[in-house]
Design a protein around this motif. Structure first.
Motif, PDB file in Angstrom:
ATOM      1  N   PRO A 176      11.332  -5.215  22.653  1.00 19.39           N
ATOM      2  CA  PRO A 176      10.076  -5.963  22.588  1.00 19.39           C
ATOM      3  C   PRO A 176      10.128  -7.394  23.140  1.00 19.39           C
ATOM      4  CG  PRO A 176      10.300  -4.649  20.628  1.00 19.39           C
ATOM      5  CD  PRO A 176      11.595  -4.503  21.400  1.00 19.39           C
ATOM      6  N   GLY A 177      11.127  -8.181  22.794  1.00 21.02           N
ATOM      7  CA  GLY A 177      11.187  -9.559  23.291  1.00 21.02           C
ATOM      8  C   GLY A 177      11.290  -9.621  24.806  1.00 21.02           C
ATOM      9  N   ASP A 179      10.423  -7.171  26.844  1.00 18.72           N
ATOM     10  CA  ASP A 179       9.200  -6.587  27.401  1.00 18.72           C
ATOM     11  C   ASP A 179       8.119  -7.653  27.556  1.00 18.72           C
ATOM     12  OD1 ASP A 179      10.546  -4.185  27.280  1.00 18.72           O
ATOM     13  OD2 ASP A 179       9.220  -3.270  25.801  1.00 18.72           O
ATOM     14  N   ALA A 180       7.926  -8.465  26.516  1.00 13.15           N
ATOM     15  CA  ALA A 180       6.898  -9.516  26.563  1.00 13.15           C
ATOM     16  C   ALA A 180       7.220 -10.533  27.652  1.00 13.15           C
ATOM     17  CB  ALA A 180       6.778 -10.202  25.207  1.00 13.15           C
ATOM     18  N   LYS A 181       8.483 -10.900  27.784  1.00 14.07           N
ATOM     19  CA  LYS A 181       8.878 -11.864  28.812  1.00 14.07           C
ATOM     20  C   LYS A 181       8.657 -11.279  30.209  1.00 14.07           C
ATOM     21  CE  LYS A 181      12.965 -13.433  28.213  1.00 14.07           C
ATOM     22  NZ  LYS A 181      14.388 -13.758  28.275  1.00 14.07           N
ATOM     23  N   ASP A 183       6.532  -8.855  31.035  1.00 10.75           N
ATOM     24  CA  ASP A 183       5.093  -8.738  31.261  1.00 10.75           C
ATOM     25  C   ASP A 183       4.492 -10.078  31.680  1.00 10.75           C
ATOM     26  OD1 ASP A 183       5.270  -6.054  30.591  1.00 10.75           O
ATOM     27  OD2 ASP A 183       4.498  -6.329  28.552  1.00 10.75           O
ATOM     28  N   ALA A 184       4.938 -11.164  31.043  1.00  6.22           N
ATOM     29  CA  ALA A 184       4.444 -12.503  31.396  1.00  6.22           C
ATOM     30  C   ALA A 184       4.900 -12.896  32.800  1.00  6.22           C
ATOM     31  CB  ALA A 184       4.905 -13.535  30.376  1.00  6.22           C
TER      32      ALA A 184
END
Length: 192
Positions: A176-177, A179-181, A183-184
């Motif tokens: 998750p961590g 993935d968010a980075k 995606d950004a």
């Protein structure tokens, strides 16, 4: 409502506005400030402290985005100019190991097992597919659960494939961590 009440309401509203401070409002989003990487027509602003290795001397880290102790968090490669001697499979969510362009089996690259130290993959299961944004474009997207010879290296891999631009983006060791980075990072992509 009387004129007197209207004046009182207006005075309360104006005094509340005068008492507000700029710190009470959320800050405007900041623009990324890290180094830039250009791959084909794709331009990415990397997180501060990250690097992009277009070509490594050993060929194992070509196209890698690295951060801290992680040797290859993701790969961003231009398939418009593949090695002339090497046959490739075009990326696709329609086949096992669809993120891997080689004709043999891929290795299980993770933060703990960088290229050159990773064991071979033994299987992959497509968990999610569709389209996902890369800047203003939509890419073919897939997420696979990958099993490895060394089960400690089992992981998930995410892929974005832009067939017209022929740019492949692969994120290793998805969680998750990260993935968010990722995606950004991809949301801020631009093209020339």
């Amino acid at each position: 409502m009387s004129f007197r009440h209207l004046v009182l309401v207006a005075a309360v509203i104006l005094s509340a506005a005068a008492c507000s401070t700029p710190g009470e409002h959320p800050p405007a989003p900041s623009t990324p400030s890290g180094p830039r990487a250009t791959v084909g027509s794709l331009h990415l602003t990397l997180p501060a402290g990250a690097t992009y290795t277009e070509h490594s001397p050993d060929g194992l880290l070509d196209g890698c985005v690295a951060e801290g102790a992680v040797a290859c968090e993701a790969r961003v490669v231009n398939l418009r100019k593949p090695d002339s001697d090497a046959p490739i499979n075009l990326p696709s969510t329609k086949r096992p190991f669809g993120w891997y362009t080689g004709t043999d089996l891929p290795t299980c690259i993770t933060p703990a097992s960088p290229p050159g130290k990773a064991t071979g993959a033994t299987g992959s299961t497509l968990m999610d597919s569709g389209f996902a944004p890369v800047g203003p474009k939509n890419a073919e997207y897939g997420r696979w659960k990958v099993t490895c010879e060394n089960s400690a290296q089992n992981n998930q891999v995410r892929m974005w494939w832009l067939p017209t631009s022929r740019i492949l983006i692969v994120q290793y060791g998805s969680f998750p961590g990260w993935d968010a980075k990722m995606d950004a990072l991809l949301a801020g992509a631009t093209f020339s």
